[in-house]
Scaffold this motif. Structure first.
Motif, PDB file in Angstrom:
ATOM      1  N   ASP A   1       2.597  -4.604   3.737  1.00 54.65           N
ATOM      2  CA  ASP A   1       1.798  -5.310   4.742  1.00 54.65           C
ATOM      3  C   ASP A   1       0.623  -6.089   4.161  1.00 54.65           C
ATOM      4  OD1 ASP A   1       3.278  -4.406   7.017  1.00 54.65           O
ATOM      5  OD2 ASP A   1       2.282  -2.463   6.833  1.00 54.65           O
ATOM      6  N   GLU A   2       0.202  -5.795   2.947  1.00 52.46           N
ATOM      7  CA  GLU A   2      -1.005  -6.392   2.363  1.00 52.46           C
ATOM      8  C   GLU A   2      -0.857  -7.902   2.185  1.00 52.46           C
ATOM      9  OE1 GLU A   2      -0.493  -2.218   1.260  1.00 52.46           O
ATOM     10  OE2 GLU A   2       0.752  -3.952   0.817  1.00 52.46           O
ATOM     11  N   HIS A   3      -1.982  -8.604   2.364  1.00 47.58           N
ATOM     12  CA  HIS A   3      -2.033 -10.043   2.114  1.00 47.58           C
ATOM     13  C   HIS A   3      -2.587 -10.301   0.716  1.00 47.58           C
ATOM     14  CE1 HIS A   3      -2.287 -10.138   6.664  1.00 47.58           C
ATOM     15  NE2 HIS A   3      -1.151 -10.722   6.359  1.00 47.58           N
ATOM     16  N   TRP A   4      -2.134 -11.404   0.119  1.00 49.77           N
ATOM     17  CA  TRP A   4      -2.604 -11.851  -1.193  1.00 49.77           C
ATOM     18  C   TRP A   4      -2.337 -10.832  -2.302  1.00 49.77           C
ATOM     19  CZ3 TRP A   4      -3.036 -16.760  -0.548  1.00 49.77           C
ATOM     20  CH2 TRP A   4      -3.563 -17.286   0.631  1.00 49.77           C
ATOM     21  N   ALA A   5      -1.278 -10.046  -2.145  1.00 47.73           N
ATOM     22  CA  ALA A   5      -0.903  -9.031  -3.137  1.00 47.73           C
ATOM     23  C   ALA A   5       0.560  -9.260  -3.531  1.00 47.73           C
ATOM     24  CB  ALA A   5      -1.107  -7.631  -2.570  1.00 47.73           C
ATOM     25  N   PRO A   6       0.816 -10.199  -4.454  1.00 48.56           N
ATOM     26  CA  PRO A   6       2.199 -10.525  -4.826  1.00 48.56           C
ATOM     27  C   PRO A   6       2.966  -9.308  -5.330  1.00 48.56           C
ATOM     28  CG  PRO A   6       0.638 -12.044  -5.861  1.00 48.56           C
ATOM     29  CD  PRO A   6      -0.161 -10.948  -5.251  1.00 48.56           C
ATOM     30  N   ARG A   7       4.247  -9.252  -4.963  1.00 48.97           N
ATOM     31  CA  ARG A   7       5.145  -8.204  -5.431  1.00 48.97           C
ATOM     32  C   ARG A   7       6.245  -8.861  -6.263  1.00 48.97           C
ATOM     33  NH1 ARG A   7       1.634  -5.915  -2.428  1.00 48.97           N
ATOM     34  NH2 ARG A   7       1.938  -3.800  -1.653  1.00 48.97           N
ATOM     35  N   ILE A   8       6.492  -8.328  -7.429  1.00 50.54           N
ATOM     36  CA  ILE A   8       7.539  -8.852  -8.306  1.00 50.54           C
ATOM     37  C   ILE A   8       8.882  -8.337  -7.805  1.00 50.54           C
ATOM     38  CG2 ILE A   8       8.458  -8.891 -10.657  1.00 50.54           C
ATOM     39  CD1 ILE A   8       5.498  -8.394 -11.587  1.00 50.54           C
ATOM     40  N   VAL A   9       9.811  -9.275  -7.555  1.00 54.98           N
ATOM     41  CA  VAL A   9      11.137  -8.897  -7.070  1.00 54.98           C
ATOM     42  C   VAL A   9      12.234  -9.191  -8.093  1.00 54.98           C
ATOM     43  CG1 VAL A   9      10.497  -9.117  -4.637  1.00 54.98           C
ATOM     44  CG2 VAL A   9      11.469 -11.101  -5.840  1.00 54.98           C
ATOM     45  N   GLY A  10      11.877  -9.867  -9.175  1.00 53.00           N
ATOM     46  CA  GLY A  10      12.848 -10.180 -10.217  1.00 53.00           C
ATOM     47  C   GLY A  10      12.196 -10.992 -11.318  1.00 53.00           C
ATOM     48  N   GLN A  11      12.996 -11.262 -12.347  1.00 50.91           N
ATOM     49  CA  GLN A  11      12.518 -12.088 -13.444  1.00 50.91           C
ATOM     50  C   GLN A  11      13.561 -13.135 -13.800  1.00 50.91           C
ATOM     51  OE1 GLN A  11      11.519  -8.657 -15.455  1.00 50.91           O
ATOM     52  NE2 GLN A  11       9.386  -8.821 -14.889  1.00 50.91           N
TER      53      GLN A  11
ATOM     54  N   ASN B   1      14.065 -15.721 -17.054  1.00 49.18           N
ATOM     55  CA  ASN B   1      13.549 -16.003 -18.386  1.00 49.18           C
ATOM     56  C   ASN B   1      12.234 -15.245 -18.547  1.00 49.18           C
ATOM     57  OD1 ASN B   1      15.771 -17.619 -19.111  1.00 49.18           O
ATOM     58  ND2 ASN B   1      14.851 -19.403 -18.149  1.00 49.18           N
ATOM     59  N   ASP B   2      11.141 -15.903 -18.848  1.00 49.45           N
ATOM     60  CA  ASP B   2       9.850 -15.209 -18.994  1.00 49.45           C
ATOM     61  C   ASP B   2       8.976 -15.381 -17.758  1.00 49.45           C
ATOM     62  OD1 ASP B   2      10.351 -14.182 -21.539  1.00 49.45           O
ATOM     63  OD2 ASP B   2       9.720 -16.027 -22.518  1.00 49.45           O
ATOM     64  N   ASN B   3       9.602 -15.589 -16.598  1.00 44.90           N
ATOM     65  CA  ASN B   3       8.868 -15.802 -15.355  1.00 44.90           C
ATOM     66  C   ASN B   3       9.054 -14.642 -14.388  1.00 44.90           C
ATOM     67  OD1 ASN B   3       7.900 -18.637 -15.708  1.00 44.90           O
ATOM     68  ND2 ASN B   3      10.090 -18.962 -15.964  1.00 44.90           N
ATOM     69  N   ASP B   4       7.988 -14.320 -13.647  1.00 41.26           N
ATOM     70  CA  ASP B   4       8.069 -13.360 -12.555  1.00 41.26           C
ATOM     71  C   ASP B   4       8.447 -14.104 -11.284  1.00 41.26           C
ATOM     72  OD1 ASP B   4       7.281 -11.075 -13.997  1.00 41.26           O
ATOM     73  OD2 ASP B   4       5.159 -11.502 -13.667  1.00 41.26           O
ATOM     74  N   LEU B   5       9.403 -13.562 -10.540  1.00 41.32           N
ATOM     75  CA  LEU B   5       9.759 -14.053  -9.214  1.00 41.32           C
ATOM     76  C   LEU B   5       9.079 -13.114  -8.238  1.00 41.32           C
ATOM     77  CD1 LEU B   5      13.584 -14.470  -9.843  1.00 41.32           C
ATOM     78  CD2 LEU B   5      11.817 -16.222 -10.044  1.00 41.32           C
ATOM     79  N   MET B   6       8.190 -13.645  -7.406  1.00 44.04           N
ATOM     80  CA  MET B   6       7.367 -12.800  -6.543  1.00 44.04           C
ATOM     81  C   MET B   6       7.414 -13.262  -5.100  1.00 44.04           C
ATOM     82  SD  MET B   6       4.064 -12.545  -9.029  1.00 44.04           S
ATOM     83  CE  MET B   6       4.112 -14.305  -9.369  1.00 44.04           C
ATOM     84  N   VAL B   7       7.292 -12.288  -4.195  1.00 40.12           N
ATOM     85  CA  VAL B   7       7.070 -12.584  -2.785  1.00 40.12           C
ATOM     86  C   VAL B   7       5.653 -12.132  -2.452  1.00 40.12           C
ATOM     87  CG1 VAL B   7       9.479 -12.512  -2.044  1.00 40.12           C
ATOM     88  CG2 VAL B   7       8.134 -10.400  -2.037  1.00 40.12           C
ATOM     89  N   VAL B   8       5.048 -12.830  -1.501  1.00 41.84           N
ATOM     90  CA  VAL B   8       3.680 -12.498  -1.109  1.00 41.84           C
ATOM     91  C   VAL B   8       3.475 -12.887   0.345  1.00 41.84           C
ATOM     92  CG1 VAL B   8       2.748 -14.718  -1.924  1.00 41.84           C
ATOM     93  CG2 VAL B   8       1.230 -12.739  -1.761  1.00 41.84           C
ATOM     94  N   LYS B   9       2.711 -12.055   1.050  1.00 45.44           N
ATOM     95  CA  LYS B   9       2.265 -12.382   2.410  1.00 45.44           C
ATOM     96  C   LYS B   9       0.847 -12.909   2.288  1.00 45.44           C
ATOM     97  CE  LYS B   9       5.028  -8.913   4.772  1.00 45.44           C
ATOM     98  NZ  LYS B   9       5.008  -7.733   5.647  1.00 45.44           N
ATOM     99  N   VAL B  10       0.566 -14.008   2.976  1.00 47.25           N
ATOM    100  CA  VAL B  10      -0.762 -14.606   2.897  1.00 47.25           C
ATOM    101  C   VAL B  10      -1.315 -14.843   4.296  1.00 47.25           C
ATOM    102  CG1 VAL B  10      -0.298 -15.680   0.660  1.00 47.25           C
ATOM    103  CG2 VAL B  10       0.155 -16.972   2.735  1.00 47.25           C
TER     104      VAL B  10
END
Length: 116
Positions: free
Chosen positions: A14-24, A26-35
């Motif tokens: 439920d938190e806002h502005w707290a990205p969660r890593i859902v995958g990678q 190459n050398d990148n984080d794939l993140m979802v976030v609620k804002v």
């Protein structure tokens, strides 16, 4: 290997502005976030900043202009450009950044990104 359900991942917190890593990728984080509300003004000296709106609407404010993004739209803030995302109502985003990029541009003020 299995598909990542972004809606399911977003429903898990439920938190806002707290990205969660859902995958990678190459050398990148794939993140979802609620804002919701205003984030801090910041820049990233070493990387561009990619925002893809999954649900809702956000403004990417920059010193020279503001870009409004709606669901299905994305925008890349070039490295070194000061910006802040603003969401009047809750919005859901997919963000792609190089691994360990501080979300505020400063490791001292950045959130710890949890993997879900």
């Amino acid at each position: 290997m299995k598909a990542i359900n972004l809606a399911g991942k977003l429903a898990s917190f439920d938190e806002h502005w707290a990205p969660r890593i859902v995958g990678q990728y190459n050398d990148n984080d794939l993140m979802v976030v609620k804002v919701k509300g205003e984030f801090v003004w910041h820049d990233h000296a070493d990387t561009d900043d990619l925002f893809l709106v999954l649900e809702g609407e956000i403004d990417i404010e920059m010193l020279a202009e503001t870009v409004t993004l709606r669901a299905g739209e994305m925008f890349v803030v070039p490295k070194g450009v000061e910006h802040r995302p603003v969401a009047r109502e809750e919005a859901h985003l997919l963000i792609i950044e190089p691994r360990n990029t501080p979300n505020t541009g400063d490791p001292a003020t950045a959130v710890t990104k949890e993997t879900i």
